[in-house]
Structures are given as C-alpha cells and as structure tokens.
Design a protein around this motif. Sequence first.
Motif, PDB file in Angstrom:
ATOM      1  N   ASP A  25     -42.035  64.404  84.998  1.00  0.00           N
ATOM      2  CA  ASP A  25     -41.224  65.606  84.765  1.00  0.00           C
ATOM      3  C   ASP A  25     -41.423  66.631  85.877  1.00  0.00           C
ATOM      4  OD1 ASP A  25     -39.266  66.896  83.215  1.00  0.00           O
ATOM      5  OD2 ASP A  25     -40.746  68.039  82.083  1.00  0.00           O
ATOM      6  N   ASP A  30     -39.320  70.205  84.829  1.00  0.00           N
ATOM      7  CA  ASP A  30     -40.173  71.382  84.821  1.00  0.00           C
ATOM      8  C   ASP A  30     -41.613  71.075  84.433  1.00  0.00           C
ATOM      9  OD1 ASP A  30     -39.699  70.767  82.235  1.00  0.00           O
ATOM     10  OD2 ASP A  30     -38.957  72.726  81.634  1.00  0.00           O
ATOM     11  N   ASP A  32     -43.140  69.754  81.779  1.00  0.00           N
ATOM     12  CA  ASP A  32     -43.738  69.921  80.456  1.00  0.00           C
ATOM     13  C   ASP A  32     -43.579  68.702  79.552  1.00  0.00           C
ATOM     14  OD1 ASP A  32     -41.033  70.131  80.121  1.00  0.00           O
ATOM     15  OD2 ASP A  32     -41.094  71.908  78.841  1.00  0.00           O
ATOM     16  N   HIS A  33     -42.941  67.652  80.019  1.00  0.00           N
ATOM     17  CA  HIS A  33     -42.620  66.556  79.113  1.00  0.00           C
ATOM     18  C   HIS A  33     -43.859  65.872  78.538  1.00  0.00           C
ATOM     19  CE1 HIS A  33     -40.208  63.605  77.099  1.00  0.00           C
ATOM     20  NE2 HIS A  33     -40.879  62.622  77.682  1.00  0.00           N
ATOM     21  N   ASN A  36     -45.239  68.093  75.919  1.00  0.00           N
ATOM     22  CA  ASN A  36     -44.344  68.118  74.763  1.00  0.00           C
ATOM     23  C   ASN A  36     -44.544  66.883  73.898  1.00  0.00           C
ATOM     24  OD1 ASN A  36     -43.292  70.519  75.646  1.00  0.00           O
ATOM     25  ND2 ASN A  36     -41.394  69.646  76.471  1.00  0.00           N
ATOM     26  N   SER A  74     -36.337  69.971  75.200  1.00  0.00           N
ATOM     27  CA  SER A  74     -35.285  69.009  74.878  1.00  0.00           C
ATOM     28  C   SER A  74     -35.819  67.928  73.950  1.00  0.00           C
ATOM     29  CB  SER A  74     -34.759  68.318  76.143  1.00  0.00           C
ATOM     30  OG  SER A  74     -34.170  69.251  77.003  1.00  0.00           O
ATOM     31  N   SER A  75     -37.061  67.571  74.150  1.00  0.00           N
ATOM     32  CA  SER A  75     -37.610  66.439  73.401  1.00  0.00           C
ATOM     33  C   SER A  75     -37.651  66.696  71.906  1.00  0.00           C
ATOM     34  CB  SER A  75     -39.038  66.128  73.856  1.00  0.00           C
ATOM     35  OG  SER A  75     -39.110  66.128  75.243  1.00  0.00           O
ATOM     36  N   LEU A 123     -32.827  59.601  78.020  1.00  0.00           N
ATOM     37  CA  LEU A 123     -33.390  58.510  77.218  1.00  0.00           C
ATOM     38  C   LEU A 123     -32.308  57.680  76.528  1.00  0.00           C
ATOM     39  CD1 LEU A 123     -33.128  59.982  74.297  1.00  0.00           C
ATOM     40  CD2 LEU A 123     -35.345  60.915  74.873  1.00  0.00           C
ATOM     41  N   ARG A 165     -32.798  69.078  82.535  1.00  0.00           N
ATOM     42  CA  ARG A 165     -33.225  69.884  83.681  1.00  0.00           C
ATOM     43  C   ARG A 165     -32.985  69.172  84.992  1.00  0.00           C
ATOM     44  NH1 ARG A 165     -36.950  72.931  80.931  1.00  0.00           N
ATOM     45  NH2 ARG A 165     -35.737  74.677  80.210  1.00  0.00           N
ATOM     46  N   ASP A 178     -36.648  58.789  84.759  1.00  0.00           N
ATOM     47  CA  ASP A 178     -36.451  59.873  83.808  1.00  0.00           C
ATOM     48  C   ASP A 178     -37.615  59.907  82.817  1.00  0.00           C
ATOM     49  OD1 ASP A 178     -34.954  61.865  82.185  1.00  0.00           O
ATOM     50  OD2 ASP A 178     -34.885  60.192  80.751  1.00  0.00           O
ATOM     51  N   GLY A 180     -38.121  61.260  79.817  1.00  0.00           N
ATOM     52  CA  GLY A 180     -37.822  60.952  78.407  1.00  0.00           C
ATOM     53  C   GLY A 180     -37.597  59.457  78.199  1.00  0.00           C
TER      54      GLY A 180
HETATM   55  N1  LIG Z   1     -28.856  66.366  76.441  1.00  0.00           N
HETATM   56  C1  LIG Z   1     -29.763  65.404  76.322  1.00  0.00           C
HETATM   57  N2  LIG Z   1     -29.523  64.287  75.593  1.00  0.00           N
HETATM   58  C2  LIG Z   1     -30.467  63.339  75.477  1.00  0.00           C
HETATM   59  N3  LIG Z   1     -31.677  63.398  76.063  1.00  0.00           N
HETATM   60  C3  LIG Z   1     -31.946  64.462  76.802  1.00  0.00           C
HETATM   61  C4  LIG Z   1     -31.027  65.518  76.979  1.00  0.00           C
HETATM   62  N4  LIG Z   1     -31.609  66.446  77.772  1.00  0.00           N
HETATM   63  C5  LIG Z   1     -32.825  65.980  78.076  1.00  0.00           C
HETATM   64  N5  LIG Z   1     -33.037  64.791  77.492  1.00  0.00           N
HETATM   65  C6  LIG Z   1     -34.258  63.988  77.587  1.00  0.00           C
HETATM   66  O1  LIG Z   1     -35.385  64.848  77.465  1.00  0.00           O
HETATM   67  C7  LIG Z   1     -36.268  64.632  78.562  1.00  0.00           C
HETATM   68  C8  LIG Z   1     -36.924  65.909  78.969  1.00  0.00           C
HETATM   69  O2  LIG Z   1     -37.711  66.391  77.912  1.00  0.00           O
HETATM   70  P1  LIG Z   1     -38.696  67.613  78.097  1.00  0.00           P
HETATM   71  O3  LIG Z   1     -39.219  67.667  79.480  1.00  0.00           O
HETATM   72  O4  LIG Z   1     -39.705  67.481  77.015  1.00  0.00           O
HETATM   73  O5  LIG Z   1     -37.810  68.897  77.784  1.00  0.00           O
HETATM   74  P2  LIG Z   1     -37.131  69.928  78.817  1.00  0.00           P
HETATM   75  O6  LIG Z   1     -36.143  69.171  79.604  1.00  0.00           O
HETATM   76  O7  LIG Z   1     -36.533  70.955  77.930  1.00  0.00           O
HETATM   77  O8  LIG Z   1     -38.234  70.486  79.671  1.00  0.00           O
HETATM   78  C9  LIG Z   1     -35.422  64.052  79.661  1.00  0.00           C
HETATM   79  O9  LIG Z   1     -36.221  63.226  80.482  1.00  0.00           O
HETATM   80  C10 LIG Z   1     -34.328  63.301  78.933  1.00  0.00           C
HETATM   81  O10 LIG Z   1     -34.653  61.960  78.750  1.00  0.00           O
END
Ligand SMILES: Nc1ncnc2c1ncn2[C@@H]1O[C@H](COP(=O)(O)OP(=O)(O)O)[C@@H](O)[C@H]1O
Lengths: 206, 206, 329, 329
Positions: A25, A30, A32-33, A36, A74-75, A123, A165, A178, A180
């Motif tokens: 991530d 950003d 934080d994934h 998270n 997002s997660s 994802l 992001r 990616d 997620g």
């Molecule tokens: N609109 C969306 N639909 C489905 N999955 C998404 C979407 N936006 C982001 N994701 C998934 O979420 C992941 C990012 O999660 P995370 O880093 O925890 O949250 P953020 O993007 O808010 O920082 C991405 O790698 C992607 O796989």
Amino acid sequence: MADIDLIRNATQTLIDHVDELTALDQAIGDGDHGLNMRRGALAIQARLDELAGQSLNEALRTMGMACMSTIGGSSGPVFGTLLVTLGKELPDPPTAAALAGALDAGIKALTRLGKAEVGQKTLLDVLDPVQKVLAEGGGQLAGRVRDCAFASADATAAMDAIKGRASFLGERALGHVDPGSRSVALIIGAICDGLQSRAQPTSQSA
Amino acid sequence: MADIDLIRNATQTLIDHVDELTALDQAIGDGDHGLNMRRGALAIQARLDELAGQSLNEALRTMGMACMSTIGGSSGPVFGTLLVTLGKELPDPPTAAALAGALDAGIKALTRLGKAEVGQKTLLDVLDPVQKVLAEGGGQLAGRVRDCAFASADATAAMDAIKGRASFLGERALGHVDPGSRSVALIIGAICDGLQSRAQPTSQSA
Amino acid sequence: MKKLINDVESLLSESLDGFAAAHADIVTLGEGGQFVRRRSPKPGKVALISGGGSGHEPLHTGFVGHGMLDAACPGQVFTSPTPDQMLAAAQAVDTGAGVLFIVKNYSGDMMNFQMAAEMIDCDNATVIVNDDVAVENSTYTTGRRGVAGTLIVEKIVGAAAERGDGLAALKALGDSVNKATASMGVALTSCTVPAAGKPTFQIGADEMEMGVGIHGEPGRRRVRLASADDIAAELSGAILKDLSLKPGQEVLLLVNGFGGTPLMELYLMVNAVHKILDGHRLKIARCLTGSYVTSLEMAGCSITVSAMDAATLALWDAPVHTAALHWGM
Amino acid sequence: MKKLINDVESLLSESLDGFAAAHADIVTLGEGGQFVRRRSPKPGKVALISGGGSGHEPLHTGFVGHGMLDAACPGQVFTSPTPDQMLAAAQAVDTGAGVLFIVKNYSGDMMNFQMAAEMIDCDNATVIVNDDVAVENSTYTTGRRGVAGTLIVEKIVGAAAERGDGLAALKALGDSVNKATASMGVALTSCTVPAAGKPTFQIGADEMEMGVGIHGEPGRRRVRLASADDIAAELSGAILKDLSLKPGQEVLLLVNGFGGTPLMELYLMVNAVHKILDGHRLKIARCLTGSYVTSLEMAGCSITVSAMDAATLALWDAPVHTAALHWGM
Ligand SMILES: Nc1ncnc2c1ncn2[C@@H]1O[C@H](COP(=O)(O)OP(=O)(O)O)[C@@H](O)[C@H]1O
Ligand SMILES: Nc1ncnc2c1ncn2[C@@H]1O[C@H](COP(=O)(O)OP(=O)(O)O)[C@@H](O)[C@H]1O
Ligand SMILES: [Mg+2]
Ligand SMILES: [Mg+2]
Ligand SMILES: [Mg+2]
Ligand SMILES: [Mg+2]
C-alpha cells in the motif's frame, strides 16, 4: 457451524503479512492497508468465543459487522459488505456451487457500493476469477481456487489503477500488486489450505 | 588615510572563510556567524569608494557603523563597537603603542557592552593577548601579532564557554574554536600579512 | 537542503512581503522590511516592540496587532536585528507614551536592543525574557535563554498596554510574568539555516537533544529517544522544580511545536503533561497548543508553564487580533 | 521514525484526549473517542458532520465549534472512520433539522459515509469535496481528491448553518463552493505513518513530488526541486486552468503547509502566488496561511484558490470559534 480453525488461520495469515501489505500500500496507496487488515483480523479474533457458537451464516455476518465497525478505510466497507453478503446468501454447510452464487452476489454488492468494476486493480480482480473457478466446479477445487487467487492477485501488478487511492497514480501503479487483492488471496489461500489438509483426499469439499 | 587594500583583503578573507566560520558556529552556536561576518564584509566592501576618501579614524567609524547597522547578532554590536572605539582612539597614522592603547579601550568598551570577560571563550580571548603583544612592542611585531592572534583563537578550543550562545553548551563547547575569535584572527592575520609584505624589511611598522 | 525558496539572500524579504500582503488588515511593513508594525497605532498607548532573529515564526511578527505588539523587528535567520531597525520601529509606533522593548535573553539581542535603547530619545524600558530552564543559571553564563514563554509575556503585557497601563507598570508586569514562567524543550531533528545549507547539528536516528534551544543550540544532554510520557516528565519536572508552585495554583500551559512536529503529537504531549500537572494538583486554567515559537523545520516541542492569577488570566483572555493569535474580537 | 509518542496503538486516543482537554471550552469527546463534538449544540440548526483519517490535523477536529462543524469523526491515521462513528456523532449532534455530511472524495471515506447515510434515520445529505486538480479527472478514476479546499467548504457552509439555513440550501451551497475551489500541492519530503514506522515514499535530496496527495500519495510527476516561484507557477497554473476565472474576480487564497514546512516558507509562497494572481488581474480578497490540512510531518505545501462573491465572503468572515480557526467572536 462456523469453522473456528479456518477463521483463526485466515485472520492470523493477515496478521503475519502485515508488513508486506503495508509495503504494497505504500507503493501505490497511503500505506495503511496492512494495519487496517490487522485491526480487522484482531477484532475477529477477539470474537472467536462468540463465533464458535454461531452458525456459518451468523458468523459471517458477525465478522462482516466487526470489519465494518473496526477497520474503516476502503477495506472496512469492502470486506464488511462481502462477508455480510456471503452470510446472507450461503447455505450451511455450503457447496461449491452455492459458494459461487454467494460470491457473485458479494461481487455485485461491492460493485454497487464502491463503483469499481473488474479490471480496475481492486480485490474484485481476485474475487471475480475465483468465483468463475467455483462456478465451473470440478476436481481439485480447493487447490485450483487457491492457485487462481494468488495468480490473480499477482496479475493485478500489470493493471492500471482506476479505483481506490492507487487510482491517483495512474500508470505509475503498473508493476505493483494491489494490496487488497493480495489480502483476499491470503485469506482464500488460508481457507483452501485448511480445507485441503483436513479433507484429504476429498478434493471436492472446498 | 584609510588603507583600502588592507580593508579589501581583510573583508575578503572573511568572505572566503564563510563556510569554516559557519561550521564553527554550528558546532557550538547557532550557525549564523559565517553569514553575519560575510554580510558585514560585503557592507564594508560596498563602501570602498567612500572609505577611500576618509581618514583612518573616519574609515574605522564608517566601518563600525556599517557593521552595527547590517550585521545584527552578537557580531554586529561587538565588531561595530570595536571599530568605532578604535576610530575614536587611534592617531593617524597609528603607532604600535597607540594601537595597543586603542585596543585596550576597545576591549573595555566590549566588556561594558557584552558583560563578557577575558577567558570566557569570546573574541576577547584574541583581542586581549594581541593587545599585550602590541603593548610590549619589539621586533617582528606584525608577524608576532599575527601568530598570537591565530594561536589565541586556536586556544579558545580548550575553554569552557560562558558568554554568547555557546555558553548554553557549557563543557560541551570544549574542543571547539570560538567562531568570533577565529574571525578576529582572520582579520588581524590579513592586516598583518598586508603590512608585512608591504613594509619589508621595516619590521616595526605594524 | 529542501526548502520552498527562490534565493537564500532574498528569503527574508520575500517572506515578509508575503506576510504583509496576507495580513494587510492588521500590519504594515516598514521601509526596507526593517520592521512590521500594527496598522492602526493607538494614540496615548505605550508602544510594545519586540524582535529577534527570524526562523521562529510566527514569533514575533505574527504577534503584531491589537492587544499584543505594536512592532516587531525581524533579523536575518537566527540573527538579532540591528539597532537601526529598532529605532525605525520606535519612531513609527511611539505615540508619546514611551516604548517598551521585549527582548529574549541572547547576547546578540541584548546588545542590539541595548544600543537602540541608548540612542532612542523617548521614554523607554526593557523586559528581558529568560524562561528556559534547560541550562542552569550560573555566574559564568549569560543566563537563561528566552524561548516560548516570550509569547506569554507579549500577550499579557500587550493586553495591559492596550487597556492603557503606563510604561513603569508594564515593565513591572513583564518582569513578573517572566519570573512566573518556565520552559524547556526537546529536539528530535535538527533545523537547517537556509544560508548555511546543511543541518545545524547531527543527531542519530534514535537520539534526541534534551533542553535544546530554539536555534538548535545544544541543550543539557543528548540521550536516547524516549516515550512522550518520559519526555513530558523530564521537561515538566525541570519546569516545576524551577517554579516551585503550590498545589491549587492556576497555570497556563503552552505546548509549543518547533516547526516539524505535527499537531497530533503536540496534543499527545498536552495529554501527557496534563496527567503530570494533575498529579501535582496544579490547575490548568488555560492551554495553548501549536507551533508558535519555532526553530525553522526542527522536530520537537517545548513545554511552558506560567503561574497565573485572576489579573493575568484576564489579560490573557483579553481580545487579541494578530496574524497568529486571535480571539475575543 | 522519530515521533513524540508512547505507543503506536494508543497514539490516536491519547492525542484526542489531549485535544479535548486543551479545548474543553469548545468541544467534548464522544464515548470511546468515536467523535469530537461541539460543546453546546444549537437547537434547530442543521448539524454539520465531517471526518476522515487522522494525520491531517487540525482538519477536521480543529474545525469543530461555533460557525463550523458540529462533529468530526477521526479515523486511524490516513484511514477513513467507520460508519459507527458517524452514526454516533449524528445521534449526538442532530437537533431535528437534519445532518449534512462533508466528505473528502476518497473511496474509503465515500463508502463509510455512504453506509452511515443509509443507516441514519434523520434527514441527511452529503457534500463531496474534490478540489485537487493534480490528477486529471477521467472516466476511469474515482475522480479528484478532496484536499485543503475542504476547510473552505466547512467554513462557509458552517457559517450558513449557523445562521439557520436549511439542509437543501446548505447542500447546494457546499456543492457550489466545492466547484469554485481548486487546489494542488507539492511535497519535498515524505511523511511517516506511525504504525508503518517508515516513510511512505522515498524521494531524492533534490527531488519533489508535484501534485502529491495529502496522504503522501504520488502526484503528477517526480521532478527536480525547483524554485518557489516555479513551484507557485506550476501549482497556480493548474488551478487557474481548472477554474478559468475572469479578470477582476475576487478569490480566497489558502497557502497550506503539509506539516513540516515553516511559516516563513509559506509566506514566501504567498508572495509568489500573489504576484501570479495579480498578473491574472484576480483580486485576493482574503488570504489564509498556515498548516491546516496536513500530512503528518511532510514538508511541502498546497495552494488553494476559491472564487468568492459578496455572499460567500460574508460567510467566510462570519464569526467562527474552533480550536484552529477563530475570529469575529
Ligand atoms: N471501490 C472499491 N471497490 C472494491 N475494492 C476497493 C475499492 N477501493 C479500494 N478497494 C480495495 O481496498 C484496498 C485498499 O484498502 P485500504 O488501504 O485498507 O484502504 P484505503 O484505500 O482507504 O487506504 C485496495 O487495494 C483495493 O483492493
Ligand atoms: N558578550 C560578548 N562579548 C564579546 N564577544 C561576544 C559576546 N557574545 C558573543 N561574542 C562573540 O560573537 C561570536 C558569535 O557571533 P555571531 O554568531 O555572529 O552572533 P550570535 O552569537 O548572536 O549568533 C562569538 O563567537 C563570540 O566571539
Ligand atoms: Mg490504504
Ligand atoms: Mg551565531
Ligand atoms: Mg545568531
Ligand atoms: Mg487509507
């Protein structure tokens, strides 16, 4: 009934991969994934006693709500909605075909929620091919699903990012997996491994 | 009359040593001494035409006022007061004895202004021994003054800092040369070199 | 060195131009950038003038305006301004009631302000701020440094000047606020003086400088990076030892960032210090958090505690309208 | 990583505790730190709720109070808060006139706020802020990011809510202010997410990230560090291209620091942008300078230009009493 060992293993895998997920991530998002997913995994692990007494459907819903109310980002909504939808759709115990149907419903719910489509480096690009393998059915299903999940996550590296992001990165996201998608692959991998090791040689009980 | 070559050389030496003076002040102070001295030197160089028409006393006063109104920091008032006092006290042309007297007056003025005393790791620790050499008089005076100035500046490294910014450092200032002392040594060195190269072999005309 | 600048030589004047443009409703820039003055001076009021090296913004220029300073003289980065600047400022803002200089206790500032005070022909007095307890006072030092407590002195004396107090009363008030105020800071990283182009000091990835000055001058000691709670304990321990306050005493707490530390961490420090002061049964009557007395981009913070009574609290609360402090109007 | 913290896990809650203690006259902290709310809600007023990942302080918690937000929901660092937080906040501050959510356009924030909006049982609407012009909008992106312009939307809509405007009017006002507002930023250094422990991105000593996001996300391109004037020209060029304003237009200029850039440099940027806007015969009616929408300790800044008319200027000038913005009362 909910399978506590599978839940424990799947969440533990995420916790064990926190640094890798963070790094992914950081490369295109950003950063934080990893945290998270760990927060969500820990929230689920804190409810293992409660989950042990629940049906598969209840447990999926409990886990989905836990994701939704503890992860954020997002997660949180994405994994939360996915789990809640699966909890609504799955028969207990589930068949591979039922799982394919529930996953299809989950993908549709995510598309409604996040407006992303398959091919946009999220994802969904793991969930969709995995759903297709499940729908197809056949032998060695757990192993094939597992391989499909990991290969699909890896394949996101070649995609242009257009949701989440990483979308701000455009072409510069190319070459990076990616985060997620990697998380989803880790979860699916842990579940398939668990099922395989337990169900040998009944390869059909994914 | 003011000796423009000496003024140009002495100020140029400071400008050429800006990085060294900065480094010295970074080690035990706030790092601005090099820039302060360069600012003062440039202000004086900008007035060279004016200075060329002035008596030694007028020129010292002009340079002192330039320091005071352009340098700021500790160096502005210190070098300003020193030059203005010398301008008040010196006969033109000066003898070594007169210079010793004027420098003594300068040291007293600085002590009143800044409340520092000899031995507290400030440029007084160069001015004071130099004044004593001048007062003593004798042969090879320019060379001896020069050597005394550089040696005295070097010797400040062994002193505990008790005035100026470095005072906050206490014992940790040990081992570092006082930047203002180094500046004074550079100026005195440039002047002595100029006088020596010009006045050879009349070693008494410091 | 990574900075948003065009040319090191013109940095200060460009920045002052931007400041004056941004706050044209509050301040006017003096000829040649020698000083920043309050846009509308108040006749009959003692004029408050401060100043010092730049690089500590918003101190002092950000505190010019109603209820605080009448003028501030910005020197080059970390270099005291010159007497000329102070004289020009005094001339611009004196309305006949005299001038009070507020000076941080550094030899450069002291000498330059002293020369100005000797040359000026109107009534004047000087308050010297020396709130930094990091380095023990001794007969061999110039004394304690003036740091973030300067803000408190300028605010309280500024409010008293605004209500019409005379020069002698303001000088006495300033001295007493200074005496009731103590500060100490810690640096996690160095600042870089633009014209020097490289960090003022080197510091290891796991080290901090305890008792650092606001120019990045060395403090008490270089130690291993500690937890916020431990840092808060050491800083407030030194401060409370100096002030020796009675339980129940009302205080103003200032948690001040040095420029490179996010608000999130400063508020965490507020929380840490709160617990400690509570433990001493001191009452935090007011709390100010932010980067007000900075050292360019240095990471770190200082804690300031100032003992207050009803009178000084009222002056703290009095309306102020400056670029950086703004309330009650 | 050098930060003033005790424990990465408790950083956010300790910081919120400090914030609530420091501003107890303005805010109250909700149960479990789920939200920060205005101390005295105003009956009959539409409740404004914002929120987002932490690490951008003072946004949003610092904007809770009279004339701005009624509540802010802080997520973990750079992570959207959860729907639970928004629901709890809405329950705490709704006085029957409905709730307006102000959301920065990130997929996480959008999804979480959307879920909250679906679950909430009072009247509600959402204003989406997407002022960042760094990355071109296209059919394949989530759209533009919400950055420093959020402050302007929150201030202006907050003032309108305070005077009693209804939900639909506030939603329309927010949308129109957002449309009239454009921003772009540049980073000189990376920030470090505390829990990640290392910088989000690597950047060379002579490089900068043009168009960076407020989470340290990559921008348009990585280029050689340029002069402040050149940076100002590129940022304001992109902004003005997006807004296409007529000569004579009044604008609000916000020069926003990302957390690690000193005020001195920000004012220098004000000066640089001033010259450019003057050249376009735009009138800078108001100017705000400071670190308001930050990325932890990242060095760099963003420029925001917002086209204003008499009505929005009056709302901008209206009294506000929050931790970070404070005027007119
Ligand atoms: N609109 C969306 N639909 C489905 N999955 C998404 C979407 N936006 C982001 N994701 C998934 O979420 C992941 C990012 O999660 P995370 O880093 O925890 O949250 P953020 O993007 O808010 O920082 C991405 O790698 C992607 O796989
Ligand atoms: N009180 C004093 N009396 C005499 N010289 C002093 C005094 N204080 C400082 N100095 C001299 O000034 C030098 C520092 O000058 P500079 O760095 O330009 O100013 P500042 O200390 O204000 O940053 C010191 O190295 C010392 O030699
Ligand atoms: Mg992320
Ligand atoms: Mg110095
Ligand atoms: Mg200095
Ligand atoms: Mg995030």
